[in-house]
Scaffold this motif. Structure first.
Motif, PDB file in Angstrom:
ATOM      1  N   UNK A  79       0.820  -1.228   0.000  1.00 50.31           N
ATOM      2  CA  UNK A  79       0.000   0.000   0.000  1.00 50.31           C
ATOM      3  C   UNK A  79       0.846   1.267   0.000  1.00 50.31           C
ATOM      4  N   UNK A  80       0.374   2.283  -0.767  1.00 48.46           N
ATOM      5  CA  UNK A  80       0.920   3.635  -0.624  1.00 48.46           C
ATOM      6  C   UNK A  80       0.101   4.415   0.398  1.00 48.46           C
ATOM      7  N   UNK A  81      -1.195   4.191   0.363  1.00 55.86           N
ATOM      8  CA  UNK A  81      -2.099   4.868   1.301  1.00 55.86           C
ATOM      9  C   UNK A  81      -3.082   3.835   1.824  1.00 55.86           C
ATOM     10  N   UNK A  82      -3.217   3.776   3.152  1.00 56.09           N
ATOM     11  CA  UNK A  82      -4.238   2.932   3.771  1.00 56.09           C
ATOM     12  C   UNK A  82      -5.294   3.867   4.342  1.00 56.09           C
ATOM     13  N   UNK A  83      -6.490   3.780   3.776  1.00 57.33           N
ATOM     14  CA  UNK A  83      -7.582   4.683   4.170  1.00 57.33           C
ATOM     15  C   UNK A  83      -8.553   3.880   5.029  1.00 57.33           C
ATOM     16  N   UNK A  84      -8.435   4.051   6.346  1.00 59.76           N
ATOM     17  CA  UNK A  84      -9.285   3.312   7.281  1.00 59.76           C
ATOM     18  C   UNK A  84     -10.631   4.019   7.433  1.00 59.76           C
ATOM     19  N   UNK A  85     -11.689   3.250   7.668  1.00 58.68           N
ATOM     20  CA  UNK A  85     -12.998   3.872   7.935  1.00 58.68           C
ATOM     21  C   UNK A  85     -13.689   3.165   9.081  1.00 58.68           C
ATOM     22  N   UNK A  86     -14.558   3.903   9.716  1.00 56.58           N
ATOM     23  CA  UNK A  86     -15.388   3.411  10.815  1.00 56.58           C
ATOM     24  C   UNK A  86     -16.584   2.642  10.252  1.00 56.58           C
ATOM     25  N   UNK A  87     -17.021   1.611  10.960  1.00 57.57           N
ATOM     26  CA  UNK A  87     -18.293   0.975  10.583  1.00 57.57           C
ATOM     27  C   UNK A  87     -19.417   1.934  11.003  1.00 57.57           C
ATOM     28  N   UNK A  88     -20.266   2.283  10.026  1.00 59.03           N
ATOM     29  CA  UNK A  88     -21.232   3.390  10.186  1.00 59.03           C
ATOM     30  C   UNK A  88     -22.491   2.921  10.921  1.00 59.03           C
ATOM     31  N   UNK A  89     -22.388   2.850  12.248  1.00 61.46           N
ATOM     32  CA  UNK A  89     -23.484   2.288  13.057  1.00 61.46           C
ATOM     33  C   UNK A  89     -24.853   2.900  12.711  1.00 61.46           C
ATOM     34  N   UNK A 100      -4.543   7.164   6.466  1.00 62.98           N
ATOM     35  CA  UNK A 100      -5.558   8.220   6.508  1.00 62.98           C
ATOM     36  C   UNK A 100      -6.833   7.656   7.118  1.00 62.98           C
ATOM     37  N   UNK A 101      -7.638   8.522   7.661  1.00 57.79           N
ATOM     38  CA  UNK A 101      -8.951   8.144   8.213  1.00 57.79           C
ATOM     39  C   UNK A 101      -9.762   9.433   8.225  1.00 57.79           C
ATOM     40  N   UNK A 102     -11.001   9.410   7.690  1.00 53.65           N
ATOM     41  CA  UNK A 102     -11.779  10.656   7.711  1.00 53.65           C
ATOM     42  C   UNK A 102     -12.152  11.070   9.135  1.00 53.65           C
ATOM     43  N   UNK A 103     -12.090  10.103  10.076  1.00 50.66           N
ATOM     44  CA  UNK A 103     -12.507  10.282  11.464  1.00 50.66           C
ATOM     45  C   UNK A 103     -14.015  10.611  11.504  1.00 50.66           C
ATOM     46  N   UNK A 104     -14.742  10.381  12.560  1.00 51.12           N
ATOM     47  CA  UNK A 104     -14.250   9.915  13.840  1.00 51.12           C
ATOM     48  C   UNK A 104     -13.823   8.448  13.818  1.00 51.12           C
ATOM     49  N   UNK A 105     -12.832   8.152  14.666  1.00 55.19           N
ATOM     50  CA  UNK A 105     -12.389   6.767  14.870  1.00 55.19           C
ATOM     51  C   UNK A 105     -13.216   6.189  16.014  1.00 55.19           C
ATOM     52  N   UNK A 106     -13.516   4.921  15.913  1.00 55.91           N
ATOM     53  CA  UNK A 106     -14.131   4.242  17.057  1.00 55.91           C
ATOM     54  C   UNK A 106     -13.083   3.279  17.622  1.00 55.91           C
ATOM     55  N   UNK A 107     -12.849   2.173  16.903  1.00 57.66           N
ATOM     56  CA  UNK A 107     -11.923   1.174  17.437  1.00 57.66           C
ATOM     57  C   UNK A 107     -10.980   0.664  16.361  1.00 57.66           C
ATOM     58  N   UNK A 108     -11.057   1.210  15.146  1.00 55.48           N
ATOM     59  CA  UNK A 108     -10.395   0.580  13.994  1.00 55.48           C
ATOM     60  C   UNK A 108      -8.921   0.933  13.856  1.00 55.48           C
ATOM     61  N   UNK A 109      -8.444   1.908  14.638  1.00 60.92           N
ATOM     62  CA  UNK A 109      -6.995   2.166  14.697  1.00 60.92           C
ATOM     63  C   UNK A 109      -6.631   2.232  16.176  1.00 60.92           C
ATOM     64  N   UNK A 110      -5.708   1.343  16.579  1.00 62.16           N
ATOM     65  CA  UNK A 110      -5.247   1.368  17.967  1.00 62.16           C
ATOM     66  C   UNK A 110      -4.624   2.730  18.266  1.00 62.16           C
ATOM     67  N   UNK A 111      -4.897   3.293  19.423  1.00 64.73           N
ATOM     68  CA  UNK A 111      -4.380   4.645  19.739  1.00 64.73           C
ATOM     69  C   UNK A 111      -2.853   4.692  19.739  1.00 64.73           C
ATOM     70  N   UNK A 112      -2.209   3.540  19.935  1.00 68.65           N
ATOM     71  CA  UNK A 112      -0.735   3.527  19.902  1.00 68.65           C
ATOM     72  C   UNK A 112      -0.196   3.908  18.526  1.00 68.65           C
ATOM     73  N   UNK A 113      -0.996   3.687  17.498  1.00 74.30           N
ATOM     74  CA  UNK A 113      -0.567   4.016  16.135  1.00 74.30           C
ATOM     75  C   UNK A 113      -0.447   5.541  15.959  1.00 74.30           C
ATOM     76  N   UNK A 114      -1.148   6.300  16.799  1.00 75.89           N
ATOM     77  CA  UNK A 114      -1.152   7.769  16.641  1.00 75.89           C
ATOM     78  C   UNK A 114       0.266   8.342  16.659  1.00 75.89           C
ATOM     79  N   UNK A 115       1.162   7.694  17.388  1.00 73.37           N
ATOM     80  CA  UNK A 115       2.542   8.198  17.495  1.00 73.37           C
ATOM     81  C   UNK A 115       3.426   7.687  16.355  1.00 73.37           C
ATOM     82  N   UNK A 116       2.906   6.792  15.544  1.00 73.30           N
ATOM     83  CA  UNK A 116       3.681   6.238  14.431  1.00 73.30           C
ATOM     84  C   UNK A 116       3.823   7.296  13.335  1.00 73.30           C
TER      85      UNK A 116
END
Ligand code: CP
Length: 302
Positions: free
Chosen positions: A216-226, A259-275
């Motif tokens: 991947x060049x870009x990983x675009x994560x998304x929230x499951x849209x409850x 990338x993630x449009x946010x809001x995040x729920x659980x799909x990116x571990x918060x530890x990744x924020x510092x990566x």
């Protein structure tokens, strides 16, 4: 673009995207100006929002404009039974441009047809979110130094996620290779796959991406849209399918960005924020400059 509503990302051409991104770069260098002085913008949010509404309002305030509107339809006369037609016709009398988010697909297009001022779609149900896409393009170009020939991973709720629908259409102009990663219940709808088929573009569907993320060049994560699920059990079944963590990023490309449009729920571990590969909070900041460029273009301001 001048005086035209922005309802779908396909309302703009590839050349329009580039003009907006170049203008957004100028606003990033100089975000505080007076070009919206005397202008009134209405932000009508019939659905919750943090980034879209506040980055629009920040963009307007930094350019010297004024904001009116509501953040919740229950505080407007919609709660008394007023129709969207009457609301839009009335608000259009009070402002130079309307930014609207609404849960119904097609509502933004309808609003643009009855409004005497341009309408910007800030998200209509599971359909489109074109201003998010322009800030996503800005973020991709800024981090990858190009929009061309990228391997884009779209991960999560590809069925109901309006951001991935708009992004797919925009990136189809740039010879993108698409990888769709979702639970089977939340696959990319056929209409978007047919759209790519008609353009002769490649896409691949997966239910897991652990073994292929290195491409991947870009990983675009998304929230499951409850909020889009009619069956809460379906949401519970799919909500934690993907949780990105640092160990998954070890063998990724050096310049890969998350990338993630946010809001995040659980799909990116918060530890990744510092990566160093995490880009989603800067992506949200880019929303201010991109929306300044969109407003200036539609209002025809220099
Ligand atoms: N990305 C996005 O649309 O976020 P909000 O729902 O917070 O506006």
């Amino acid at each position: 673009m001048k005086n035209k509503s922005l309802i779908s990302i396909n309302d703009y051409t590839k050349e329009d995207y580039i003009k907006i991104l170049n203008l957004a770069e100028e606003f990033e260098k100089n975000p505080t100006q007076d070009i919206l002085k005397g202008k009134v913008i209405a932000t009508l949010f019939f659905e919750p929002s943090t980034r879209t509404r506040l980055s629009f309002e920040s963009a307007i305030n930094r350019l010297g404009g004024r904001v009116i509107g509501f953040t919740d339809a229950t505080s407007s006369s919609v709660s008394k039974g007023e129709t969207l037609n009457d609301t839009i016709k009335t608000v259009a009398n009070y402002c130079d441009l309307i930014v609207m988010r609404h849960p119904l697909e097609g509502s933004a297009k309808y609003a643009s047809e009855v409004s005497s001022v341009p309408v910007i779609n800030a998200g209509d149900g599971a359909n489109q979110h074109p201003t998010q896409t322009l800030l996503d393009l800005y973020s991709i170009r800024k981090t990858q130094k190009t929009l061309d020939n990228l391997n884009l991973f779209l991960v999560g709720d590809l069925k109901y996620g309006r951001t991935v629908h708009s992004l797919l259409m925009a990136m189809s102009h740039f010879n993108t290779t698409f990888n769709f990663i979702s639970p089977v219940e939340l696959k990319m709808p056929n209409e978007y796959k047919i759209y790519l088929d008609n353009l002769g573009l490649k896409y691949y569907e997966h239910t897991d991406f652990t073994d292929i993320i290195s491409r991947a060049d870009v990983v675009y994560m998304t929230r499951v849209q409850r909020e889009r699920f009619s069956d809460p059990m379906e949401y519970e079944k799919t909500k934690n399918t993907y949780i990105l963590n640092n160990s998954m990023l070890v063998n990724t490309k050096p310049n890969m960005k998350i990338l993630h449009p946010l809001p995040r729920v659980n799909e990116i571990n918060v530890n990744v924020d510092e990566n160093e590969k995490a880009y989603y909070f800067t992506q949200a900041l880019n929303g201010v400059y991109t929306r300044q460029a969109i407003l200036a273009s539609i209002l025809g301001l220099k």
